[in-house]
Design a protein around this motif. Structure first.
Motif, PDB file in Angstrom:
ATOM      1  N   LEU A   1       5.633   4.929 -11.319  1.00 18.20           N
ATOM      2  CA  LEU A   1       5.027   4.944 -12.639  1.00 18.20           C
ATOM      3  C   LEU A   1       4.036   3.788 -12.809  1.00 18.20           C
ATOM      4  CD1 LEU A   1       5.387   6.858 -15.045  1.00 18.20           C
ATOM      5  CD2 LEU A   1       6.904   5.142 -16.073  1.00 18.20           C
ATOM      6  N   ASN A   2       4.405   2.630 -12.270  1.00 13.32           N
ATOM      7  CA  ASN A   2       3.503   1.474 -12.317  1.00 13.32           C
ATOM      8  C   ASN A   2       2.202   1.759 -11.587  1.00 13.32           C
ATOM      9  OD1 ASN A   2       5.173  -0.150 -13.868  1.00 13.32           O
ATOM     10  ND2 ASN A   2       6.239  -0.987 -12.068  1.00 13.32           N
ATOM     11  N   LEU A   3       2.346   2.444 -10.432  1.00 10.56           N
ATOM     12  CA  LEU A   3       1.144   2.780  -9.666  1.00 10.56           C
ATOM     13  C   LEU A   3       0.284   3.796 -10.406  1.00 10.56           C
ATOM     14  CD1 LEU A   3       2.623   2.982  -6.024  1.00 10.56           C
ATOM     15  CD2 LEU A   3       1.141   1.210  -6.964  1.00 10.56           C
ATOM     16  N   HIS A   4       0.941   4.731 -11.115  1.00  7.27           N
ATOM     17  CA  HIS A   4       0.185   5.701 -11.931  1.00  7.27           C
ATOM     18  C   HIS A   4      -0.642   4.981 -12.996  1.00  7.27           C
ATOM     19  CE1 HIS A   4       1.234   9.667 -10.553  1.00  7.27           C
ATOM     20  NE2 HIS A   4       2.548   9.385 -10.536  1.00  7.27           N
TER      21      HIS A   4
ATOM     22  N   GLN B   1       0.819  -1.223   0.000  1.00  9.27           N
ATOM     23  CA  GLN B   1       0.000   0.000   0.000  1.00  9.27           C
ATOM     24  C   GLN B   1       0.849   1.268   0.000  1.00  9.27           C
ATOM     25  OE1 GLN B   1      -2.516  -0.513   3.424  1.00  9.27           O
ATOM     26  NE2 GLN B   1      -3.982  -1.776   2.304  1.00  9.27           N
ATOM     27  N   ILE B   2       2.054   1.169  -0.483  1.00  9.59           N
ATOM     28  CA  ILE B   2       2.901   2.360  -0.502  1.00  9.59           C
ATOM     29  C   ILE B   2       2.348   3.371  -1.498  1.00  9.59           C
ATOM     30  CG2 ILE B   2       4.479   1.468  -2.279  1.00  9.59           C
ATOM     31  CD1 ILE B   2       6.736   2.788  -0.516  1.00  9.59           C
ATOM     32  N   GLU B   3       2.428   4.640  -1.135  1.00  5.54           N
ATOM     33  CA  GLU B   3       1.836   5.687  -1.958  1.00  5.54           C
ATOM     34  C   GLU B   3       2.809   6.173  -3.029  1.00  5.54           C
ATOM     35  OE1 GLU B   3       0.523   8.768   0.632  1.00  5.54           O
ATOM     36  OE2 GLU B   3      -1.089   7.576   1.512  1.00  5.54           O
ATOM     37  N   ILE B   4       2.214   6.685  -4.130  1.00  3.23           N
ATOM     38  CA  ILE B   4       3.015   7.209  -5.240  1.00  3.23           C
ATOM     39  C   ILE B   4       3.908   8.358  -4.756  1.00  3.23           C
ATOM     40  CG2 ILE B   4       2.899   8.410  -7.462  1.00  3.23           C
ATOM     41  CD1 ILE B   4       0.201   6.939  -7.923  1.00  3.23           C
TER      42      ILE B   4
END
Length: 843
Positions: free
Chosen positions: A735-738, A703-706
């Protein structure tokens, strides 16, 4: 053979005790053994010699036990002695037919029986059996007609019984024994104890009646003392008679009659003064003062005549005849300068009387009258005389003058005190009081400093006013109080600073520190405070709180300072430190110090949720400040120190956070993120080898934030840190999370991609690995994908992407890689179609 051994043991015991080889108790035990052995050897008809030996040994063994306080062990031996006496008398009578011989034997036996009976009386008396003791003494008394020489012995024995019961306040028994002693003493004048002893017995008997129940036995007490004085006139007897008469409410004539008997005796001046004192204490002023006036005639040549005057003055004052007392003192002052000086001891006593009277008036706030009495005392000192008592006297006078607002006279008195005793803490305190009254803050502070220094060391001279730690603390406390009452804040602060260094009592110490904190806080918050002065005051505040922390740690050894008290004080000081940290946001270093102090102070509080939250916040803020200060332009060594301190705060904070998370739901709390970012920054800038291990756990977090990943990427390349691999990895993850967002935020995506391309494709490099170029190519493709799907992609970022792709192609061309050059330039052209207003400029 056994009998011989017993006799040898007995004789050996006598020899060794005479030579002080064995103690009384050892002698009693050895006698006990020897006597037991002798008794075992007794046959059915022992000879006269054996019986006499048994009587002697039994008597002495019993007496030995009595003398060492073990009367209970004596009874059996004394009974054996009486039994042996009876056997001896029967044997002697059996062998004698002549009446004269029988009477001689009887007299011989009765002497031994008298001794045994007297020993039995001692034994049962020691065991508290009054009736048996009376019976034994009565039998002895009945035998005195035949044994008149024992009169003195029996009289003294009864007297001793009377003394012991009197000391135990068993007055009824004491009066019986003393009466018996007196009666026995009269039985045979030839062998009597003598008139002096008889008078002594009667005086104690009168005292017994007097103390037993004066109202009931007053007549008996008076009769006994009258008889005592008839037997032998003695000052103690006369004094006791006057005492009894006073208690009985006798008339002045009766008392004067008793006093007339004093002329018949030679007695000391002190005895006469005690008699006068007794009369005056019982309100017989007329008789007392008349008697006092008659005393000087009897002691005209005595050097102690001053004692009479002193007693006269004392009782005049006690009877509120102050004017007459003053006249007497003025007479003494005149005599002092006309050759009639008092002896030093009497003069000292007079000074005490005058000072006591002055102190009484001072307490009643009658300062003028107090000065009058102090001036009497000054009259006995010669001009220029140096004496520590004179210094004290001048200080006391200065206090009176200050209360009367006569500052000039007070200053002169203190000046005289300084001349006599310049190094006295009390003199410095007098200087201080005057300085405060004159609003001379500089001089007042100087005096406080002197008081503080003197309080640190014991008095180096023979001053009666010994200076100990409590004296110094009391004076500093009073100095602070005086300064506050006179609105002299700076002086009060200085006094309280010294006071906090010297106080031993924890409650008083924390009260002083609280007062200091409040005063300094108001001074710091003053609008007109200069920066240099303000910084100095802030440092002082830090020192106060540090002292509070130190003393809280030491307070565990003080019994009176309970755990609850410690917790209350710790809460107060930690909250103050917290508020000051918040207050000084413009001074990061001070803010950090106050946060750290607040944390340290909170460690003395119970670890409830509120305290744990406060501790966590303090440490996070302290770490944040250390990191911020480390980012500034400081030396490498200073940076290392700051980042290391930050890391220490974070490690402690992590432990607290673990405990705190067990107390409730902290899902929305950003602490985990802050701890991660702060720790990453500190370790990266310290070039910590454990940094990669830390990040391994981060990559695994679901759950780490961008934003967190982007900050990590930025910190990884912030000087003095340089971790391009970590930076790149963090940006890739971001970038993956974006991409996984339901709706991609084109602006944020563009910034992240921009950073990732920059770190992956450094500007100016031409010789790039094919793998690297392929990876970067994929990023451009990602960008095209997003640009094609939204109109929100920033035009400047599209332009930047186009330019970077085109320039990369040009760089490939310059190194002869024409195919790659064509691909990259074509990639750039693909971005051209997505430009808006800038498209025509670049076509």
């Amino acid at each position: 053979q056994v009998e011989e051994s017993a006799v040898s043991l007995w004789n050996w015991t006598v020899t060794k005790h005479t030579g002080a080889v064995i103690s009384d108790e050892q002698r009693a035990k050895l006698r006990f053994v020897a006597c037991r052995l002798i008794c075992l050897c007794e046959g059915s008809d022992p000879p006269e010699g054996t019986l006499r030996r048994q009587i002697l040994m039994s008597m002495k063994t019993g007496k030995g036990w009595i003398d060492i306080g073990k009367a209970g062990l004596a009874d059996g031996f004394l009974e054996n002695a009486i039994s042996s006496i009876e056997k001896l008398y029967a044997k002697l009578r059996k062998g004698s037919e002549d009446e004269a011989d029988i009477q001689a034997h009887r007299a011989d036996v009765e002497k031994s029986l008298f001794k045994v009976l007297s020993y039995q009386a001692e034994s049962v008396f020691a065991q508290g059996d009054f009736q048996k003791a009376v019976m034994c003494v009565q039998r002895c008394k009945d035998m005195l007609m035949k044994l008149p020489k024992e009169t003195r012995y029996l009289s003294i024995l009864c007297y001793n019984f009377g003394v012991e019961t009197y000391e135990q306040k068993r007055y009824e028994q004491s009066s019986f024994w003393l009466s018996q002693s007196y009666d026995i003493g009269k039985m045979d004048m030839k062998y009597s104890v003598g008139k002096e002893m008889q008078a002594k017995v009667l005086r104690l008997l009168a005292t017994t009646y007097f103390e037993w129940d004066c109202s009931q036995y007053l007549d008996k007490a008076l009769k006994a003392i009258s008889l005592a004085n008839q037997e032998n006139l003695h000052p103690a007897g006369l004094f006791l008679k006057v005492k009894i008469l006073l208690k009985s409410g006798a008339s002045d004539e009766e008392i004067n009659s008793a006093l007339a008997e004093f002329t018949q005796l030679e007695m000391s001046l002190d005895f006469c003064l005690n008699t006068a004192k007794l009369l005056l204490e019982h309100g017989r002023e007329s008789v007392g003062f008349d008697f006092l006036k008659s005393v000087p005639e009897r002691f005209e040549s005595s050097p102690d005549l001053g004692k009479i005057t002193l007693l006269h003055i004392e009782f005049l004052l006690q009877n509120k005849r102050e004017l007459l007392a003053k006249q007497k003192i003025e007479e003494v002052i005149i005599g002092h300068y006309t050759g009639k000086q008092l002896l030093p001891e009497a003069l000292n006593q007079l000074h005490i009387i005058m000072w006591d009277r002055a102190a009484k008036h001072y307490e009643e706030k009658n300062y003028s009258e107090a000065l009058h009495w102090y001036n009497y005392s000054v009259s006995f000192y010669t001009p220029g005389q140096i004496d520590q008592n004179l210094a004290k006297l001048q200080r006391n006078m200065a206090s009176c003058y200050l209360h009367l607002k006569q500052v000039d006279k007070a200053k002169e008195a203190v000046k005289q005190a300084e001349r006599c005793d310049p190094n006295s803490i009390f003199t410095k305190f007098s200087v201080y009081k005057i300085a405060v009254m004159e609003n001379d803050a500089d001089k007042a502070v100087e005096a406080v400093i002197e008081i503080g220094k003197l309080a640190e060391k014991p008095s180096e001279h023979g001053d009666k006013l010994r200076v100990d730690k409590s004296t110094g603390s009391n004076l500093l406390s009073l100095a602070a109080q005086i300064a506050l009452e006179n609105d002299q804040q700076i002086v009060a602060i200085k006094a309280l600073e010294y006071l906090s260094e010297h106080l031993q009592d924890c409650q008083q110490l924390f009260a002083a520190l609280k007062c200091l904190v409040r005063l300094m806080l108001s001074k710091i918050m003053a609008e007109n405070a200069e920066k240099s002065s303000r910084d100095e005051d802030i440092n002082s505040m830090l020192s106060y709180l540090n002292l509070a922390h130190k003393k809280l740690g030491e307070s565990f050894t003080e019994e009176k300072f309970t755990g609850d008290m410690r917790i209350l004080e710790a809460h107060w000081f930690r909250k103050v430190a917290w508020n000051l940290a918040v207050q000084f946001k413009d001074s990061p270093e001070k803010m950090r110090d106050f946060f750290v102090l607040s944390f340290k102070l909170s460690q003395f509080c119970p670890s409830d949720k509120a305290v744990l939250v406060a501790q966590k916040t303090c440490l996070l803020m302290a770490a944040a400040v250390d990191l911020e200060m480390g980012r500034q332009q400081v030396t490498p060594s200073e940076q290392t120190e700051l980042f290391s301190e930050a890391l220490q705060h974070l490690q402690t904070c992590k432990e607290i956070w673990k405990v705190l998370k067990l107390t409730g739901d902290f899902a929305k709390d950003p602490t985990d993120t802050l701890l991660l970012l702060y720790e990453f920054e500190a370790r990266s800038k310290l070039n910590d080898p454990t940094l990669h291990n830390l990040m391994e756990s981060v990559w695994e977090q679901p759950q780490i934030e961008i934003k967190t990943l982007e900050i990590i990427a930025s910190l990884a390349m912030e000087s003095p840190a340089r971790y391009p691999v970590l930076c790149k990895k963090a940006l890739k993850s971001a970038l993956n999370l974006h991409r996984k967002q339901a709706v991609i935020d084109a602006v944020k995506f563009s910034k992240c991609l921009h950073s990732l391309i920059n770190i992956s494709l450094p500007t100016g490099l031409t010789d790039l690995d094919t793998c690297v170029l392929q990876e970067v190519w994929d990023y451009f493709e990602d960008a095209l994908s997003v640009v094609s799907s939204t109109d929100a992609y920033p035009e400047t970022e599209i332009l930047w992407l186009m330019t970077r792709a085109w320039n990369t192609g040009i760089f490939q061309y310059t190194v002869g890689k024409y195919k790659e050059a064509e691909q990259w330039c074509a990639l750039g052209m693909r971005f051209l179609n997505h430009l808006g207003s800038l498209k025509k400029s670049y076509e």
